[in-house]
Scaffold this motif. Sequence first.
Motif, PDB file in Angstrom:
ATOM      1  N   PRO A 173     -17.192   2.557  15.675  1.00 14.18           N
ATOM      2  CA  PRO A 173     -16.425   2.238  14.482  1.00 14.18           C
ATOM      3  C   PRO A 173     -17.260   2.055  13.221  1.00 14.18           C
ATOM      4  O   PRO A 173     -16.718   1.620  12.210  1.00 14.18           O
ATOM      5  CB  PRO A 173     -15.752   0.930  14.860  1.00 14.18           C
ATOM      6  N   GLY A 174     -18.543   2.383  13.234  1.00 15.33           N
ATOM      7  CA  GLY A 174     -19.387   2.163  12.062  1.00 15.33           C
ATOM      8  C   GLY A 174     -18.912   2.862  10.806  1.00 15.33           C
ATOM      9  O   GLY A 174     -18.827   2.255   9.742  1.00 15.33           O
ATOM     10  N   ASP A 175     -18.615   4.158  10.915  1.00 19.01           N
ATOM     11  CA  ASP A 175     -18.164   4.929   9.756  1.00 19.01           C
ATOM     12  C   ASP A 175     -16.648   4.984   9.648  1.00 19.01           C
ATOM     13  O   ASP A 175     -16.100   5.045   8.557  1.00 19.01           O
ATOM     14  CB  ASP A 175     -18.696   6.362   9.833  1.00 19.01           C
ATOM     15  N   ILE A 176     -15.985   5.013  10.774  1.00 20.46           N
ATOM     16  CA  ILE A 176     -14.521   5.116  10.796  1.00 20.46           C
ATOM     17  C   ILE A 176     -13.999   4.486  12.080  1.00 20.46           C
ATOM     18  O   ILE A 176     -14.615   4.600  13.137  1.00 20.46           O
ATOM     19  CB  ILE A 176     -14.059   6.591  10.659  1.00 20.46           C
ATOM     20  N   ALA A 177     -12.890   3.785  11.973  1.00 19.04           N
ATOM     21  CA  ALA A 177     -12.236   3.189  13.140  1.00 19.04           C
ATOM     22  C   ALA A 177     -11.161   4.152  13.641  1.00 19.04           C
ATOM     23  O   ALA A 177     -10.561   4.880  12.846  1.00 19.04           O
ATOM     24  CB  ALA A 177     -11.600   1.847  12.765  1.00 19.04           C
TER      25      ALA A 177
ATOM     26  N   LEU B  90       0.834  -1.193   0.000  1.00 17.47           N
ATOM     27  CA  LEU B  90       0.000   0.000   0.000  1.00 17.47           C
ATOM     28  C   LEU B  90       0.872   1.248   0.000  1.00 17.47           C
ATOM     29  O   LEU B  90       1.925   1.269   0.625  1.00 17.47           O
ATOM     30  CB  LEU B  90      -0.906   0.006   1.245  1.00 17.47           C
ATOM     31  N   PRO B  91       0.432   2.298  -0.671  1.00 12.47           N
ATOM     32  CA  PRO B  91       1.234   3.525  -0.719  1.00 12.47           C
ATOM     33  C   PRO B  91       1.114   4.328   0.571  1.00 12.47           C
ATOM     34  O   PRO B  91       0.096   4.279   1.259  1.00 12.47           O
ATOM     35  CB  PRO B  91       0.613   4.301  -1.877  1.00 12.47           C
ATOM     36  N   LEU B  92       2.164   5.067   0.897  1.00 11.36           N
ATOM     37  CA  LEU B  92       2.114   6.037   1.989  1.00 11.36           C
ATOM     38  C   LEU B  92       1.562   7.320   1.390  1.00 11.36           C
ATOM     39  O   LEU B  92       2.165   7.900   0.499  1.00 11.36           O
ATOM     40  CB  LEU B  92       3.497   6.288   2.587  1.00 11.36           C
ATOM     41  N   ARG B  93       0.403   7.729   1.842  1.00  8.09           N
ATOM     42  CA  ARG B  93      -0.220   8.953   1.332  1.00  8.09           C
ATOM     43  C   ARG B  93       0.093  10.093   2.287  1.00  8.09           C
ATOM     44  O   ARG B  93      -0.496  10.195   3.360  1.00  8.09           O
ATOM     45  CB  ARG B  93      -1.725   8.758   1.196  1.00  8.09           C
ATOM     46  N   ASP B  94       1.021  10.934   1.878  1.00  9.28           N
ATOM     47  CA  ASP B  94       1.427  12.055   2.718  1.00  9.28           C
ATOM     48  C   ASP B  94       0.266  12.994   3.035  1.00  9.28           C
ATOM     49  O   ASP B  94       0.271  13.648   4.072  1.00  9.28           O
ATOM     50  CB  ASP B  94       2.563  12.836   2.061  1.00  9.28           C
ATOM     51  N   ASP B  95      -0.738  13.054   2.166  1.00  6.87           N
ATOM     52  CA  ASP B  95      -1.886  13.921   2.425  1.00  6.87           C
ATOM     53  C   ASP B  95      -2.745  13.425   3.582  1.00  6.87           C
ATOM     54  O   ASP B  95      -3.584  14.157   4.098  1.00  6.87           O
ATOM     55  CB  ASP B  95      -2.744  14.087   1.167  1.00  6.87           C
ATOM     56  N   LEU B  96      -2.512  12.170   4.014  1.00  5.32           N
ATOM     57  CA  LEU B  96      -3.261  11.622   5.141  1.00  5.32           C
ATOM     58  C   LEU B  96      -2.424  11.559   6.422  1.00  5.32           C
ATOM     59  O   LEU B  96      -2.913  11.091   7.447  1.00  5.32           O
ATOM     60  CB  LEU B  96      -3.801  10.224   4.797  1.00  5.32           C
ATOM     61  N   VAL B  97      -1.193  12.024   6.372  1.00  2.00           N
ATOM     62  CA  VAL B  97      -0.352  12.118   7.570  1.00  2.00           C
ATOM     63  C   VAL B  97      -0.463  13.558   8.044  1.00  2.00           C
ATOM     64  O   VAL B  97       0.028  14.478   7.405  1.00  2.00           O
ATOM     65  CB  VAL B  97       1.114  11.737   7.275  1.00  2.00           C
ATOM     66  N   ILE B  98      -1.156  13.733   9.168  1.00  3.67           N
ATOM     67  CA  ILE B  98      -1.514  15.066   9.648  1.00  3.67           C
ATOM     68  C   ILE B  98      -0.912  15.282  11.029  1.00  3.67           C
ATOM     69  O   ILE B  98      -1.048  14.444  11.917  1.00  3.67           O
ATOM     70  CB  ILE B  98      -3.045  15.215   9.715  1.00  3.67           C
TER      71      ILE B  98
ATOM     72  N   ARG C 224     -13.760  15.451   4.446  1.00  2.00           N
ATOM     73  CA  ARG C 224     -13.204  15.107   3.131  1.00  2.00           C
ATOM     74  C   ARG C 224     -14.140  14.180   2.373  1.00  2.00           C
ATOM     75  O   ARG C 224     -14.774  13.303   2.960  1.00  2.00           O
ATOM     76  CB  ARG C 224     -11.852  14.416   3.291  1.00  2.00           C
ATOM     77  N   MET C 225     -14.203  14.377   1.068  1.00  5.69           N
ATOM     78  CA  MET C 225     -14.986  13.478   0.217  1.00  5.69           C
ATOM     79  C   MET C 225     -14.366  12.085   0.195  1.00  5.69           C
ATOM     80  O   MET C 225     -15.081  11.097   0.082  1.00  5.69           O
ATOM     81  CB  MET C 225     -15.073  14.039  -1.207  1.00  5.69           C
ATOM     82  N   ASP C 226     -13.034  12.021   0.310  1.00  7.10           N
ATOM     83  CA  ASP C 226     -12.327  10.739   0.289  1.00  7.10           C
ATOM     84  C   ASP C 226     -11.899  10.330   1.707  1.00  7.10           C
ATOM     85  O   ASP C 226     -10.805   9.831   1.909  1.00  7.10           O
ATOM     86  CB  ASP C 226     -11.117  10.805  -0.637  1.00  7.10           C
ATOM     87  N   ARG C 227     -12.808  10.533   2.659  1.00  9.59           N
ATOM     88  CA  ARG C 227     -12.508  10.232   4.058  1.00  9.59           C
ATOM     89  C   ARG C 227     -12.043   8.778   4.206  1.00  9.59           C
ATOM     90  O   ARG C 227     -12.648   7.865   3.643  1.00  9.59           O
ATOM     91  CB  ARG C 227     -13.769  10.471   4.899  1.00  9.59           C
ATOM     92  N   PRO C 228     -10.965   8.568   4.957  1.00 11.56           N
ATOM     93  CA  PRO C 228     -10.499   7.185   5.162  1.00 11.56           C
ATOM     94  C   PRO C 228     -11.470   6.406   6.049  1.00 11.56           C
ATOM     95  O   PRO C 228     -12.359   6.982   6.676  1.00 11.56           O
ATOM     96  CB  PRO C 228      -9.148   7.372   5.855  1.00 11.56           C
ATOM     97  N   THR C 229     -11.284   5.110   6.086  1.00 11.65           N
ATOM     98  CA  THR C 229     -12.137   4.256   6.915  1.00 11.65           C
ATOM     99  C   THR C 229     -11.536   4.002   8.286  1.00 11.65           C
ATOM    100  O   THR C 229     -12.189   3.406   9.143  1.00 11.65           O
ATOM    101  CB  THR C 229     -12.388   2.907   6.221  1.00 11.65           C
TER     102      THR C 229
END
Length: 93
Positions: free
Chosen positions: A75-79, A18-26, A45-50
């Motif tokens: 954890p239903g929408d996001i863990a 899996l790629p490291l997405r720097d835009d998700l490291v906050i 975000r429209m592309d909210r992580p799970t």
Amino acid sequence: MNGSRHAAYHSFLQARGLPLRDDLVIGGAEARKAAFANVTALAARMDRPTALFVESDLAAVTALHAFEEAGLSVPGDIAVIGCGNIDEGVIRH
């Protein structure tokens, strides 16, 4: 993110191809107001992580509050995964 935790996260992703997405490291986990604002922005975000991995249990608890305010279920929408083993991070049944 803490250097060793970031390295472990990166290794985990690499091992699974899996790629490291720097835009998700906050940043901002060490300050609760900043963490709340960052998680609120993430929730919008429209592309909210799970799932969200945070470097402290305090940031995880803050994330729970931010997601609740945004109308999301954990954890239903996001863990949410925290580190540190503080009392507030313990789930009791």
